[in-house]
Design a protein around this motif. Structure first.
Motif, PDB file in Angstrom:
ATOM      1  N   ALA A  90      34.860  26.107  18.900  1.00 10.72           N
ATOM      2  CA  ALA A  90      33.925  26.929  19.663  1.00 10.72           C
ATOM      3  C   ALA A  90      33.074  26.037  20.562  1.00 10.72           C
ATOM      4  N   LYS A  91      32.801  26.510  21.765  1.00 14.23           N
ATOM      5  CA  LYS A  91      31.943  25.765  22.681  1.00 14.23           C
ATOM      6  C   LYS A  91      30.465  26.026  22.418  1.00 14.23           C
ATOM      7  N   PHE A  92      30.169  27.167  21.771  1.00 15.89           N
ATOM      8  CA  PHE A  92      28.779  27.557  21.576  1.00 15.89           C
ATOM      9  C   PHE A  92      28.568  28.072  20.159  1.00 15.89           C
ATOM     10  N   ASN A  93      27.316  27.981  19.703  1.00 16.08           N
ATOM     11  CA  ASN A  93      26.941  28.469  18.375  1.00 16.08           C
ATOM     12  C   ASN A  93      25.926  29.595  18.507  1.00 16.08           C
ATOM     13  N   ALA A  94      25.780  30.364  17.445  1.00 17.27           N
ATOM     14  CA  ALA A  94      24.782  31.435  17.430  1.00 17.27           C
ATOM     15  C   ALA A  94      23.404  30.859  17.730  1.00 17.27           C
ATOM     16  N   GLY A  95      22.661  31.518  18.584  1.00 15.09           N
ATOM     17  CA  GLY A  95      21.333  31.060  18.969  1.00 15.09           C
ATOM     18  C   GLY A  95      21.301  30.219  20.226  1.00 15.09           C
ATOM     19  N   THR A  96      22.477  29.813  20.737  1.00  8.74           N
ATOM     20  CA  THR A  96      22.534  28.986  21.938  1.00  8.74           C
ATOM     21  C   THR A  96      22.307  29.841  23.184  1.00  8.74           C
ATOM     22  N   LYS A  97      21.473  29.333  24.100  1.00 10.06           N
ATOM     23  CA  LYS A  97      21.285  30.020  25.375  1.00 10.06           C
ATOM     24  C   LYS A  97      22.443  29.673  26.309  1.00 10.06           C
ATOM     25  N   VAL A  98      22.974  30.683  26.967  1.00  9.79           N
ATOM     26  CA  VAL A  98      24.103  30.485  27.874  1.00  9.79           C
ATOM     27  C   VAL A  98      23.859  31.232  29.181  1.00  9.79           C
ATOM     28  N   ARG A  99      24.465  30.721  30.222  1.00 11.45           N
ATOM     29  CA  ARG A  99      24.447  31.417  31.516  1.00 11.45           C
ATOM     30  C   ARG A  99      25.865  31.916  31.792  1.00 11.45           C
ATOM     31  N   VAL A 100      25.974  33.149  32.256  1.00  9.84           N
ATOM     32  CA  VAL A 100      27.268  33.704  32.631  1.00  9.84           C
ATOM     33  C   VAL A 100      27.635  33.200  34.021  1.00  9.84           C
ATOM     34  N   LEU A 101      28.833  32.675  34.149  1.00  7.22           N
ATOM     35  CA  LEU A 101      29.277  32.170  35.443  1.00  7.22           C
ATOM     36  C   LEU A 101      29.381  33.317  36.446  1.00  7.22           C
ATOM     37  N   ASP A 102      29.081  33.034  37.684  1.00  6.37           N
ATOM     38  CA  ASP A 102      29.149  34.036  38.749  1.00  6.37           C
ATOM     39  C   ASP A 102      30.581  34.090  39.263  1.00  6.37           C
ATOM     40  N   ILE A 103      31.411  34.809  38.517  1.00  5.32           N
ATOM     41  CA  ILE A 103      32.847  34.833  38.782  1.00  5.32           C
ATOM     42  C   ILE A 103      33.184  35.881  39.846  1.00  5.32           C
ATOM     43  N   THR A 104      33.913  35.457  40.867  1.00  9.68           N
ATOM     44  CA  THR A 104      34.461  36.376  41.855  1.00  9.68           C
ATOM     45  C   THR A 104      35.960  36.150  41.902  1.00  9.68           C
ATOM     46  N   THR A 105      36.738  37.163  41.569  1.00  8.83           N
ATOM     47  CA  THR A 105      38.183  36.994  41.478  1.00  8.83           C
ATOM     48  C   THR A 105      38.894  38.277  41.878  1.00  8.83           C
ATOM     49  N   PRO A 106      40.028  38.164  42.567  1.00  9.95           N
ATOM     50  CA  PRO A 106      40.843  39.351  42.837  1.00  9.95           C
ATOM     51  C   PRO A 106      41.692  39.741  41.632  1.00  9.95           C
ATOM     52  N   GLY A 107      41.694  38.887  40.606  1.00  5.00           N
ATOM     53  CA  GLY A 107      42.478  39.148  39.410  1.00  5.00           C
ATOM     54  C   GLY A 107      41.684  39.884  38.345  1.00  5.00           C
ATOM     55  N   CYS A 110      26.158  41.217  34.622  1.00  4.98           N
ATOM     56  CA  CYS A 110      25.588  40.103  33.852  1.00  4.98           C
ATOM     57  C   CYS A 110      25.960  38.740  34.419  1.00  4.98           C
ATOM     58  N   ARG A 111      26.700  38.699  35.507  1.00  4.44           N
ATOM     59  CA  ARG A 111      27.078  37.413  36.089  1.00  4.44           C
ATOM     60  C   ARG A 111      25.847  36.692  36.644  1.00  4.44           C
ATOM     61  N   GLY A 112      25.740  35.423  36.308  1.00  2.00           N
ATOM     62  CA  GLY A 112      24.608  34.618  36.743  1.00  2.00           C
ATOM     63  C   GLY A 112      23.369  34.768  35.876  1.00  2.00           C
ATOM     64  N   ARG A 113      23.414  35.647  34.873  1.00  2.00           N
ATOM     65  CA  ARG A 113      22.240  35.899  34.027  1.00  2.00           C
ATOM     66  C   ARG A 113      22.302  35.043  32.755  1.00  2.00           C
ATOM     67  N   ILE A 114      21.135  34.837  32.161  1.00  2.00           N
ATOM     68  CA  ILE A 114      21.020  34.027  30.953  1.00  2.00           C
ATOM     69  C   ILE A 114      20.860  34.934  29.740  1.00  2.00           C
ATOM     70  N   GLY A 115      21.641  34.642  28.712  1.00  2.00           N
ATOM     71  CA  GLY A 115      21.560  35.375  27.453  1.00  2.00           C
ATOM     72  C   GLY A 115      21.632  34.412  26.282  1.00  2.00           C
ATOM     73  N   THR A 116      21.718  34.958  25.086  1.00  2.00           N
ATOM     74  CA  THR A 116      21.756  34.152  23.868  1.00  2.00           C
ATOM     75  C   THR A 116      22.952  34.561  23.026  1.00  2.00           C
ATOM     76  N   ILE A 117      23.694  33.577  22.534  1.00  2.00           N
ATOM     77  CA  ILE A 117      24.823  33.872  21.646  1.00  2.00           C
ATOM     78  C   ILE A 117      24.295  34.523  20.372  1.00  2.00           C
ATOM     79  N   ASP A 118      24.723  35.750  20.127  1.00  2.00           N
ATOM     80  CA  ASP A 118      24.301  36.451  18.918  1.00  2.00           C
ATOM     81  C   ASP A 118      25.250  36.185  17.764  1.00  2.00           C
ATOM     82  N   TYR A 143      32.388  35.803  22.161  1.00  2.00           N
ATOM     83  CA  TYR A 143      31.064  35.918  21.549  1.00  2.00           C
ATOM     84  C   TYR A 143      30.406  37.238  21.923  1.00  2.00           C
ATOM     85  N   SER A 144      29.513  37.667  21.058  1.00  3.27           N
ATOM     86  CA  SER A 144      28.588  38.738  21.422  1.00  3.27           C
ATOM     87  C   SER A 144      27.340  38.056  21.976  1.00  3.27           C
ATOM     88  N   VAL A 145      27.054  38.302  23.251  1.00  3.37           N
ATOM     89  CA  VAL A 145      25.920  37.657  23.921  1.00  3.37           C
ATOM     90  C   VAL A 145      24.821  38.702  24.143  1.00  3.37           C
TER      91      VAL A 145
END
Length: 218
Positions: free
Chosen positions: A128-145, A153-161, A185-187
């Motif tokens: 796992a790259k992250f653990n519960a309680g870690t603050k993460v930012r969602v990447l601002d993904i733009t994709t045709p796929g 929630c792109r670009g926003r900061i949340g916490t791994i629940d 993860y549930s963020v």
């Protein structure tokens, strides 16, 4: 993808209909559309993420002007032609060009699989790259796929629940690029972190997000 299907947080769509007595199907053709989608899926020429992309990858006017099962049926029509199950001419005329050499799925096997259900969870030993309680930012993904990260929630900061475990990564799976196993993860996001001061201060939104959607936040 940034399509009309990604409606979360958008204004003007009206309230969500939560009628507890709403039937599963509103017409007989909807049952058939659902059954045809499942039956053709049993041939294994596409996966669930591919089928989702086929439904969402439509012109906004077409998507918003179609009912739920119209979108399903339009998606399976596209997949059936793209994978060679039928030709465009056969689809347009309703007449088979030749006797099909593709056997129908076995009813008993179908019933057993549907009763058991399926999961995209994997047993792969992926760190796992992250653990519960870690603050993460969602990447601002733009994709045709295909992607499962909501636009709101792109670009926003949340916490791994919590860490759900290792799952198929839908963004690659939808396009035949492999399962790319990784943690999902549930963020947790505060309501105001997503919607601004107009949101109630005690609201929270939980979004399931994969490793490749996230980066560590300061």
């Amino acid at each position: 993808m940034n399509g009309a299907h990604d409606m979360g947080g958008m204004h003007g769509m009206g309230p969500i209909d939560t009628d507890p007595n709403d039937p599963l199907f509103h017409a007989e053709w909807e049952k058939r559309a659902f059954a045809i989608t499942l039956a053709l899926g049993f041939h294994g020429r596409w996966n669930i993420d591919t089928s989702r992309h086929a439904r969402e990858n439509r012109h906004p006017a077409d998507y918003l002007g179609s009912s739920y099962y119209e979108i399903w049926f339009k998606g399976v029509e596209r997949l059936a032609v793209e994978t060679g199950l039928v030709s465009a001419e056969e689809l347009a005329t309703g007449e088979p060009a030749a006797i099909s050499q593709t056997p129908p799925p076995d009813p008993a096997r179908v019933a057993a699989i549907l009763a058991k259900g399926a999961s995209a969870k994997l047993d792969d030993d992926v760190p796992a790259k992250f653990n519960a309680g870690t603050k993460v930012r969602v990447l601002d993904i733009t994709t045709p796929g295909h992607t499962r990260v909501p636009r709101y929630c792109r670009g926003r900061i949340g916490t791994i629940d919590r860490d759900h475990g290792v799952y198929v990564f839908p963004d690659t799976h939808a396009h035949g690029l492999g399962k790319k196993p990784q943690h999902c993860y549930s963020v947790r996001f505060g309501g105001r972190d997503l919607w601004g001061d107009a949101a109630p201060s005690n609201d929270a939104i939980y979004v399931d997000l994969w490793d490749d959607y996230l980066e560590a936040a300061p």
